[in-house]
Design an enzyme around this catalytic site. Structure first.
Site, mmCIF file in Angstrom:
data_model
loop_
_atom_site.group_PDB
_atom_site.id
_atom_site.type_symbol
_atom_site.label_atom_id
_atom_site.label_comp_id
_atom_site.label_asym_id
_atom_site.label_seq_id
_atom_site.Cartn_x
_atom_site.Cartn_y
_atom_site.Cartn_z
ATOM 1 N N GLY A 226 0.687 -1.332 0.320
ATOM 2 C CA GLY A 226 0.036 -0.069 -0.143
ATOM 3 C C GLY A 226 0.828 1.231 -0.034
ATOM 4 N N SER B 194 4.868 1.138 -4.513
ATOM 5 C CA SER B 194 6.169 0.802 -4.993
ATOM 6 C C SER B 194 5.953 0.861 -6.679
ATOM 7 C CB SER B 194 6.553 -0.517 -4.665
ATOM 8 O OG SER B 194 5.527 -1.616 -5.348
ATOM 9 N N GLU C 98 1.348 3.282 -15.895
ATOM 10 C CA GLU C 98 0.676 2.469 -15.183
ATOM 11 C C GLU C 98 -0.892 2.071 -16.016
ATOM 12 O OE1 GLU C 98 1.358 2.144 -11.318
ATOM 13 O OE2 GLU C 98 -0.370 0.825 -10.629
ATOM 14 N N ASP D 286 -0.795 8.514 -6.737
ATOM 15 C CA ASP D 286 0.519 8.064 -6.370
ATOM 16 C C ASP D 286 1.556 8.662 -7.186
ATOM 17 O OD1 ASP D 286 -1.475 6.427 -4.993
ATOM 18 O OD2 ASP D 286 -0.990 4.799 -5.895
ATOM 19 N N TYR E 101 -13.243 -1.932 -6.520
ATOM 20 C CA TYR E 101 -12.714 -0.747 -6.881
ATOM 21 C C TYR E 101 -13.185 -0.375 -8.117
ATOM 22 C CZ TYR E 101 -9.393 2.807 -8.420
ATOM 23 O OH TYR E 101 -8.832 4.062 -8.725
HETATM 24 P P1 ADP Z 1 2.161 -1.278 -4.898
HETATM 25 O O1 ADP Z 1 0.941 -1.047 -3.964
HETATM 26 O O2 ADP Z 1 3.204 -1.660 -4.020
HETATM 27 O O3 ADP Z 1 2.204 -0.439 -5.825
HETATM 28 P P2 ADP Z 1 1.458 -2.693 -7.231
HETATM 29 O O4 ADP Z 1 0.858 -3.955 -7.654
HETATM 30 O O5 ADP Z 1 0.737 -1.589 -7.902
HETATM 31 O O6 ADP Z 1 1.925 -2.618 -5.691
HETATM 32 O O7 ADP Z 1 3.002 -2.603 -7.855
HETATM 33 C C1 ADP Z 1 3.943 -3.593 -7.445
HETATM 34 C C2 ADP Z 1 4.658 -4.088 -8.480
HETATM 35 O O8 ADP Z 1 5.636 -3.079 -9.119
HETATM 36 C C3 ADP Z 1 5.327 -5.321 -8.471
HETATM 37 O O9 ADP Z 1 4.498 -6.505 -8.637
HETATM 38 C C4 ADP Z 1 6.440 -5.365 -9.540
HETATM 39 O O10 ADP Z 1 5.860 -5.567 -10.741
HETATM 40 C C5 ADP Z 1 6.773 -3.768 -9.614
HETATM 41 N N1 ADP Z 1 7.842 -3.474 -8.588
HETATM 42 C C6 ADP Z 1 7.737 -2.594 -7.416
HETATM 43 N N2 ADP Z 1 9.020 -3.001 -6.811
HETATM 44 C C7 ADP Z 1 10.049 -3.456 -7.655
HETATM 45 C C8 ADP Z 1 11.162 -3.844 -7.845
HETATM 46 N N3 ADP Z 1 12.163 -3.435 -6.807
HETATM 47 N N4 ADP Z 1 11.764 -4.400 -8.616
HETATM 48 C C9 ADP Z 1 11.107 -4.729 -9.708
HETATM 49 N N5 ADP Z 1 9.681 -4.565 -9.967
HETATM 50 C C10 ADP Z 1 9.187 -3.854 -8.945
HETATM 51 MG MG MG Z 2 0.797 0.326 -7.050
#
Ligand code: ADP
Ligand code: MG
Length: 384
Positions: free
Chosen positions: A123, A126, A159, A171, A223
């Site tokens: 959450g 990332s 995204e 975000d 959502y």
């Molecule tokens: P969040 O809430 O953390 O944004 P999401 O599902 O929207 O969750 O995004 C997470 C995705 O972003 C991961 O499944 C991956 O595909 C990508 N991601 C995030 N951090 C990394 C990383 N350090 N290396 C590679 N991919 C990443």
């Molecule tokens: Mg995300």
């Protein structure tokens, strides 16, 4: 391994530069960003770092410290949303390059090495950290200066249109445009941002984010249904967006709706926009403590009116409040994810322990508490 070390080891040369972008937490203003509403996120001190250099081979190469494996190579001509790669982690980087190129920016071959300390799926967005650091870095090494709002826009396109996640613009905007020691007031209707000073530590307060580590499977479908409800309400009431409905006009608008569920959804959005305004007014007047009550009211509205909470989030909020937090709410889309709590600093340990104990009693997975501080948005990393 750091991004620069990973780059050097992988590509046997030095990067041209490295860039960094943060994850984010939303202080208040939830489920308003697709209704032209107000949101108040801040960048956190967990960041994604990307080391980058151009190549003459017209390919994008990617590696990630958190995804061990061989270098993945993609021809710049072949990057498109429907490709298999768009559905992998590489899609978050490729999508940013794709969005820049689609807008006519001459982005050529790139070697990229990513290292992110933003936990994924907690959450904390990332994904936005990865997208905004890639957008910024890809532009910068090609001599293209992008404003923070441009970085946010291309990252959002990555995204929404490349990876295919239908999120609102909060975000990416927070990750690109926030500044340290501030919350970012983002008016999603006007498309404008303003950083409002926010320094809880100076008031003896701490911000604790508690990742419940649950992600309920209904999240995506619900959502989409909330977005559809907002669109339906807009049609019935006859406005262009729910943002137009102030709390003063709310009773008249709700009368026109004549539907119990839609009434609750619209009431959440209108009162939540007002809570953001009230929070900003308090912060501008130099007070922080009283925003605690607004955070908790926001949670109750999300719990009962918008119905996007879940037992784990409610337990975390209730336990934080009982253990001394002055305000707490779910943050993010809901049905799992994290809670943010504003806590007198001496009580942080006690609050965190209480939540751990309550989760254990209820047989829930062990939650992960993290202290967060309002930090800088995306920027170049200056090496000594
Ligand atoms: P969040 O809430 O953390 O944004 P999401 O599902 O929207 O969750 O995004 C997470 C995705 O972003 C991961 O499944 C991956 O595909 C990508 N991601 C995030 N951090 C990394 C990383 N350090 N290396 C590679 N991919 C990443
Ligand atoms: Mg995300």
């Amino acid at each position: 391994m750091s991004a620069v070390d990973l780059f050097t080891t992988t590509y046997s040369r030095s990067p041209e530069g490295s860039y960094s972008a943060p994850g984010r937490v939303n202080l208040i203003g939830e489920h308003t960003d697709y209704s032209g509403g107000l949101v108040l996120p801040f960048a956190i001190d967990a960041r994604a770092t990307l080391a980058v250099a151009r190549n003459d081979d017209n390919v994008i190469r990617v590696v990630s410290a958190q995804r061990p494996g061989p270098v993945q190579t993609f021809s710049t001509q072949e990057i498109h949303p429907g490709s298999a790669a768009a559905q992998t982690w590489a899609g978050y980087l490729l999508g940013s390059v794709w969005a820049l190129r689609r807008a006519g920016h001459a982005i050529g071959g790139l070697d990229l090495a990513l290292d992110s300390q933003v936990p994924s799926g907690a959450g904390l967005s990332s994904s936005a950290a990865v997208e905004s650091v890639t957008t910024l870095a890809a532009g910068a090494v090609h001599g293209i200066h992008l404003t923070p709002m441009e970085v946010a826009r291309f990252s959002l396109q990555a995204e929404n249109e490349f990876v295919g996640v239908p999120c609102g613009p909060m975000d990416q905007t927070a990750s690109a445009a926030a500044t340290a020691g501030a919350v970012l007031l983002f008016d999603t209707r006007a498309g404008t941002v303003e950083n409002i000073p926010f320094d809880p530590a100076a008031h003896g307060l701490s911000l604790l984010v508690i990742d419940t580590r649950v992600a309920h499977s209904l999240a995506d479908g619900e959502y989409a249904r909330r977005r559809a409800s907002c669109e339906k309400a807009v049609d019935i009431i006859g406005v262009t967006s729910l943002r137009e409905i102030t709390v003063e006009e709310l009773p008249v608008a709700l009368d026109r709706l004549g539907d119990e569920i839609l009434t609750r959804r619209v009431r959440h959005v209108a009162t939540e926009n007002q809570r953001v305004t009230d929070t900003v007014d308090l912060l501008r007047s130099g007070t922080i403590g009283p925003i605690g009550e607004l955070l908790t009211e926001s949670h109750r509205s999300l719990q009962y009116d918008y119905e996007v909470s879940c037992p784990e989030l409610d337990l975390a909020v209730d336990t934080c409040l009982a253990a001394g937090a002055i305000g707490a709410r779910m943050t993010g889309g809901g049905f799992g994810g994290s809670v943010i709590a504003l806590i007198p600093s001496p009580l942080v340990g006690q609050v965190a322990r209480s939540v751990m104990a309550a989760f254990e009693t209820h047989g829930f997975a062990e939650p992960v508490p993290r202290l967060v501080n309002p930090s800088d948005g995306a920027h170049k990393v200056n090496h000594e």
